[in-house]
Scaffold this motif. Sequence first.
Motif, short mmCIF file in Angstrom:
data_model
loop_
_atom_site.label_atom_id
_atom_site.label_comp_id
_atom_site.label_asym_id
_atom_site.label_seq_id
_atom_site.Cartn_x
_atom_site.Cartn_y
_atom_site.Cartn_z
N ASN A 1 0.84 -1.21 0.00
CA ASN A 1 0.00 0.00 0.00
C ASN A 1 0.86 1.25 0.00
O ASN A 1 0.55 2.23 -0.70
CB ASN A 1 -0.92 0.01 1.22
N ILE A 2 1.93 1.20 0.79
CA ILE A 2 2.85 2.35 0.84
C ILE A 2 3.45 2.57 -0.55
O ILE A 2 3.52 3.69 -1.04
CB ILE A 2 3.96 2.10 1.89
N GLN A 3 3.82 1.47 -1.17
CA GLN A 3 4.42 1.55 -2.51
C GLN A 3 3.42 2.19 -3.48
O GLN A 3 3.77 3.08 -4.25
CB GLN A 3 4.80 0.13 -2.96
N VAL A 4 2.17 1.70 -3.39
CA VAL A 4 1.13 2.24 -4.28
C VAL A 4 0.98 3.74 -4.04
O VAL A 4 0.94 4.54 -4.98
CB VAL A 4 -0.22 1.50 -4.04
N ALA A 5 0.93 4.12 -2.75
CA ALA A 5 0.76 5.53 -2.41
C ALA A 5 1.94 6.35 -2.93
O ALA A 5 1.75 7.45 -3.47
CB ALA A 5 0.65 5.69 -0.89
N GLU A 6 3.14 5.77 -2.78
CA GLU A 6 4.33 6.50 -3.26
C GLU A 6 4.31 6.64 -4.78
O GLU A 6 4.71 7.67 -5.31
CB GLU A 6 5.60 5.80 -2.78
N ASN A 7 3.82 5.59 -5.43
CA ASN A 7 3.71 5.67 -6.89
C ASN A 7 2.66 6.69 -7.30
O ASN A 7 2.78 7.33 -8.34
CB ASN A 7 3.35 4.30 -7.47
N PRO B 1 3.38 11.36 -7.27
CA PRO B 1 3.67 12.33 -8.33
C PRO B 1 2.42 12.74 -9.09
O PRO B 1 2.23 13.91 -9.41
CB PRO B 1 4.64 11.58 -9.24
N ARG B 2 1.57 11.74 -9.36
CA ARG B 2 0.35 12.01 -10.11
C ARG B 2 -0.55 12.97 -9.33
O ARG B 2 -1.05 13.96 -9.87
CB ARG B 2 -0.40 10.70 -10.40
N GLN B 3 -0.70 12.64 -8.01
CA GLN B 3 -1.56 13.48 -7.15
C GLN B 3 -0.99 14.89 -7.06
O GLN B 3 -1.73 15.87 -7.09
CB GLN B 3 -1.64 12.86 -5.74
N LEU B 4 0.34 14.97 -6.94
CA LEU B 4 0.98 16.28 -6.84
C LEU B 4 0.75 17.08 -8.11
O LEU B 4 0.40 18.26 -8.06
CB LEU B 4 2.49 16.09 -6.60
N THR B 5 0.92 16.42 -9.26
CA THR B 5 0.71 17.08 -10.54
C THR B 5 -0.73 17.58 -10.63
O THR B 5 -0.98 18.74 -11.03
CB THR B 5 0.98 16.09 -11.69
N ARG C 1 -1.15 20.51 -8.36
CA ARG C 1 -0.50 21.70 -8.94
C ARG C 1 -1.33 22.27 -10.08
O ARG C 1 -1.48 23.49 -10.20
CB ARG C 1 0.90 21.33 -9.46
N THR C 2 -1.89 21.36 -10.89
CA THR C 2 -2.74 21.80 -12.00
C THR C 2 -3.94 22.58 -11.46
O THR C 2 -4.27 23.67 -11.93
CB THR C 2 -3.22 20.58 -12.81
N THR C 3 -4.57 21.99 -10.42
CA THR C 3 -5.73 22.64 -9.81
C THR C 3 -5.33 24.02 -9.28
O THR C 3 -6.05 25.02 -9.47
CB THR C 3 -6.28 21.77 -8.67
#
Length: 306
Positions: free
Chosen positions: A197-203, A206-210, A213-215
């Motif tokens: 789960n941690i790995q999934v969250a870490e993966n 970047p997408r969530q951050l992008t 940032r877009t928002t």
Amino acid sequence: MGEGNTAGYVIVFFVVGVLVMIITLLALSFQRLESDEIGIVYDTIQKHLGSEVKQEGLHIGPVGFVFIKFPSVFKTLGYTDLTCLDKDGVPIVLDVAFQYLARPSDLHRIVMEFRDHENYVNVLTTAGEAAMHEACSKFNTSEFQSARALFTEEVRETLSLRFNDLSSDITDLQVNDITKPPAYERAVRDKEAARENIQVAENERPRQLTQARTTLREAETQAQIAINKAQSDARIAISRAEAEAAAITNEYQTEADTYATIIQSQGLTTEGFLAYMGVRAIGSSKNPVYAGVMAPAKTSYLGEKA
Ligand SMILES: *[C@@H]1O[C@H](CO)[C@@H](O)[C@H](O)[C@H]1NC(C)=O
């Protein structure tokens, strides 16, 4: 029946009796060892243990002797549900088997010490169990997971040492199964799932951050647009107000100029002009005017205007 006949019977009985006795004694003096057996002669009458180790075959010995028999081939000793405690005190269930052989050269000593094979095996079983416990206690729970080969090696060494003291050799060792307590297994699984789960969250990060940032950029753009529009509206409002003010000022200026011209051309005094204005005000009024007083000459009117 005569005397001679009776004596004959006695002799026959005697001979038969002796023969039966001889056969019985002979039978009691022979013992067989099978192909997978070795043995040591034990004289049950004299209570004497022989020193020679006999191999397979039919052997003659003192009357009433027995063989104390041992296997001449490797035998398996197995533990299917042996629970031992590891270094962390966690119970580990082992399924282990190995092959052992009592050294023929030490057989006399073994029999002197342990009496017979059954007793010897009991002692070996206990010694094997002790060896297992000893090996277990040298490994922590995570090593049972990661270093299974090392554990197998440790069991082999510990077993060999202990069995060597008991004049037995070990060949193969099979560690068939190592089971940890269900709660431990569950915890390990949960930990693994959490790690995933941690790995999934870490993966995902970047997408969530992008996305965030877009928002943010969109919001900033919207804010800028709103600010620009407000500023533009304000400018328009100011311009319009200024234009209106200028128009009004101009209108009054024109009117003032007109009146100045009238005053000059007609040579009016202030009172005369005000009277003229009064007439004009009444004349341009749409409603009836009741002029009972000299309204245009009222000083308060002047005050209001000024
Ligand atoms: C288990 O033992 C190994 C080697 O001694 C060590 O590196 C490891 O940290 C130990 N693990 C735990 C959980 O104690």
